[in-house]
Design an enzyme around this catalytic site. Structure first.
Site, mmCIF file in Angstrom:
data_model
loop_
_atom_site.group_PDB
_atom_site.id
_atom_site.type_symbol
_atom_site.label_atom_id
_atom_site.label_comp_id
_atom_site.label_asym_id
_atom_site.label_seq_id
_atom_site.Cartn_x
_atom_site.Cartn_y
_atom_site.Cartn_z
ATOM 1 N N LYS A 14 0.840 -1.211 0.000
ATOM 2 C CA LYS A 14 0.000 0.000 0.000
ATOM 3 C C LYS A 14 0.875 1.261 0.000
ATOM 4 C CE LYS A 14 -2.067 -1.141 3.866
ATOM 5 N NZ LYS A 14 -1.531 -2.469 4.251
ATOM 6 N N ARG A 128 11.912 -6.155 5.005
ATOM 7 C CA ARG A 128 11.867 -4.731 5.346
ATOM 8 C C ARG A 128 12.396 -4.505 6.762
ATOM 9 N NH1 ARG A 128 6.183 -1.632 5.082
ATOM 10 N NH2 ARG A 128 5.779 -2.920 6.903
HETATM 11 P P1 B4P Z 1 1.095 0.477 7.993
HETATM 12 O O1 B4P Z 1 2.117 1.534 8.115
HETATM 13 O O2 B4P Z 1 -0.181 0.812 7.316
HETATM 14 O O3 B4P Z 1 1.934 -0.591 7.187
HETATM 15 P P2 B4P Z 1 1.821 -1.990 6.492
HETATM 16 O O4 B4P Z 1 0.403 -2.435 6.418
HETATM 17 O O5 B4P Z 1 2.786 -2.843 7.269
HETATM 18 O O6 B4P Z 1 2.509 -1.905 5.071
HETATM 19 P P3 B4P Z 1 2.140 -1.615 3.539
HETATM 20 O O7 B4P Z 1 1.029 -2.411 2.984
HETATM 21 O O8 B4P Z 1 2.057 -0.121 3.394
HETATM 22 O O9 B4P Z 1 3.434 -2.184 2.810
HETATM 23 P P4 B4P Z 1 4.642 -1.541 2.004
HETATM 24 O O10 B4P Z 1 4.241 -0.809 0.778
HETATM 25 O O11 B4P Z 1 5.479 -0.754 2.972
HETATM 26 O O12 B4P Z 1 0.706 -0.103 9.462
HETATM 27 C C1 B4P Z 1 1.602 -0.319 10.529
HETATM 28 C C2 B4P Z 1 0.872 -0.420 11.901
HETATM 29 O O13 B4P Z 1 0.299 0.876 12.259
HETATM 30 C C3 B4P Z 1 -0.331 -1.363 12.014
HETATM 31 O O14 B4P Z 1 0.044 -2.699 12.276
HETATM 32 C C4 B4P Z 1 -1.130 -0.742 13.211
HETATM 33 O O15 B4P Z 1 -0.585 -1.104 14.461
HETATM 34 C C5 B4P Z 1 -0.929 0.752 13.012
HETATM 35 N N1 B4P Z 1 -2.034 1.356 12.223
HETATM 36 C C6 B4P Z 1 -1.898 1.921 10.993
HETATM 37 N N2 B4P Z 1 -3.091 2.366 10.543
HETATM 38 C C7 B4P Z 1 -4.009 2.070 11.518
HETATM 39 C C8 B4P Z 1 -5.424 2.255 11.614
HETATM 40 N N3 B4P Z 1 -6.137 2.823 10.630
HETATM 41 N N4 B4P Z 1 -6.051 1.828 12.741
HETATM 42 C C9 B4P Z 1 -5.368 1.274 13.749
HETATM 43 N N5 B4P Z 1 -4.024 1.049 13.713
HETATM 44 C C10 B4P Z 1 -3.337 1.440 12.600
HETATM 45 O O16 B4P Z 1 5.417 -2.844 1.520
HETATM 46 C C11 B4P Z 1 5.985 -3.777 2.397
HETATM 47 C C12 B4P Z 1 7.335 -4.255 1.884
HETATM 48 O O17 B4P Z 1 7.171 -4.953 0.646
HETATM 49 C C13 B4P Z 1 8.320 -3.112 1.594
HETATM 50 O O18 B4P Z 1 9.577 -3.477 2.072
HETATM 51 C C14 B4P Z 1 8.317 -2.984 0.071
HETATM 52 O O19 B4P Z 1 9.550 -2.542 -0.433
HETATM 53 C C15 B4P Z 1 8.010 -4.408 -0.365
HETATM 54 N N6 B4P Z 1 7.249 -4.455 -1.624
HETATM 55 C C16 B4P Z 1 6.238 -3.606 -1.991
HETATM 56 N N7 B4P Z 1 5.752 -3.954 -3.201
HETATM 57 C C17 B4P Z 1 6.466 -5.071 -3.607
HETATM 58 C C18 B4P Z 1 6.433 -5.913 -4.779
HETATM 59 N N8 B4P Z 1 5.575 -5.684 -5.790
HETATM 60 N N9 B4P Z 1 7.265 -6.975 -4.835
HETATM 61 C C19 B4P Z 1 8.152 -7.207 -3.813
HETATM 62 N N10 B4P Z 1 8.240 -6.444 -2.686
HETATM 63 C C20 B4P Z 1 7.402 -5.386 -2.590
#
Ligand code: B4P
Length: 192
Positions: A14, A128
Site C-alpha cells: 500500500k 523490510r
Molecule cells: P502500515 O504503516 O499501514 O503498514 P503496512 O500495512 O505494514 O505496510 P504496507 O502495505 O504499506 O506495505 P509496504 O508498501 O510498505 O501499518 C503499521 C501499523 O500501524 C499497524 O500494524 C497498526 O498497528 C498501526 N495502524 C496503521 N493504521 C491504523 C489504523 N487505521 N487503525 C489502527 N491502527 C493502525 O510494503 C511492504 C514491503 O514490501 C516493503 O519493504 C516494500 O519494499 C516491499 N514491496 C512492496 N511492493 C512489492 C512488490 N511488488 N514486490 C516485492 N516487494 C514489494
C-alpha cells in the site's frame, strides 16, 4: 474531487504504490501508519500511547486514528482528493470516514485491494524489518498477529465497500511497475 482507498494486508504494498499514485493523480496521501510513526518519533502523548499497540502488532484504538484523520482533512481543506493508505482498518473506522466525508459533501469513489499470499507477505515484512527499524517487522510472531488482526478486524471493511459497489481486487504480486499500471487502469476507468 477524487477519493481513493488503497486496501490490503500488512506488507501488501500500500505504501509503495501510494507514493506512485499520489504524484500521478495529484492526491493528498493520508497514511495512518506514517502519521502514527511520526507521532512516535516526536514522542507525543498520542505516539507514546500508539507505540504500545503497534509494537504488539495490534491496532491503535479507533478514536485515536479517526481523530487524526479528521485533523488532516481539516488541514487539507482545498485538496483535489485524498488517497487513504492503511485507513480504514475497522468497520467503525469505515463508518466514521463515510460521515466525515459526507460533512465535506464528498465520498469515497473507489477502493482498490492488493491481493498477496501470506507466504509472500511474511517474506516482504521480514526483509523490510532488516533495514526499517520497525519493531513490528522484525518478529515473525508479531507479523502473524498482524495477519490475525487483519482477518478479524480489517477484512470486514471490504464488505462495507462491496455493499456500496466501490470495491475492486487487484493482484499485488509482480513488479511494482506492473502493479502500479493495473491500479492506474482501474482508477482511469472510475474517473472516466
Ligand atoms: P502500515 O504503516 O499501514 O503498514 P503496512 O500495512 O505494514 O505496510 P504496507 O502495505 O504499506 O506495505 P509496504 O508498501 O510498505 O501499518 C503499521 C501499523 O500501524 C499497524 O500494524 C497498526 O498497528 C498501526 N495502524 C496503521 N493504521 C491504523 C489504523 N487505521 N487503525 C489502527 N491502527 C493502525 O510494503 C511492504 C514491503 O514490501 C516493503 O519493504 C516494500 O519494499 C516491499 N514491496 C512492496 N511492493 C512489492 C512488490 N511488488 N514486490 C516485492 N516487494 C514489494
Amino acid at each position: 474531487m477524487f477519493n481513493l482507498i488503497l486496501f490490503g494486508p500488512p506488507g501488501s504494498g500500500k505504501g509503495t504504490q501510494s507514493d506512485l499514485l499520489v504524484s500521478k493523480y495529484g492526491l493528498v496521501h493520508l497514511s495512518t501508519g506514517n502519521l502514527l510513526r511520526s507521532e512516535i518519533a516526536d514522542k507525543t502523548p498520542l505516539g507514546i500511547e500508539a507505540k504500545n499497540f503497534m509494537d504488539k502488532g495490534q491496532l491503535v484504538p479507533d478514536e485515536v486514528v479517526i481523530g487524526m484523520i479528521d485533523n488532516c482533512l481539516e488541514l487539507h481543506k482545498d485538496a483535489g482528493g485524498f488517497l487513504f493508505d492503511g485507513f480504514p482498518r475497522t468497520a467503525n473506522q469505515a463508518k466514521a470516514l463515510d460521515k466525515l466525508l459526507e460533512l465535506k459533501r464528498t465520498a469515497i469513489h473507489s477502493v482498490l485491494a492488493l491481493e498477496v499470499t501470506e507466504e509472500e507477505l511474511v517474506k516482504r515484512l521480514l526483509e523490510r524489518g532488516k533495514t526499517s527499524g520497525r519493531s513490528d517487522d522484525t518478529n515473525e510472531a508479531v507479523i502473524r498477529n498482524r495477519f490475525a488482526v487483519y482477518q478479524n478486524e480489517t477484512a470486514p471493511v471490504a464488505e462495507h465497500y462491496k455493499a456500496q459497489h466501490k470495491f475492486k481486487a487487484i493482484p499485488g504480486e509482480g513488479t511494482v511497475a506492473d502493479i502500479s499500471a493495473a491500479l492506474g487502469e482501474q482508477i482511469d476507468k472510475v474517473l472516466e
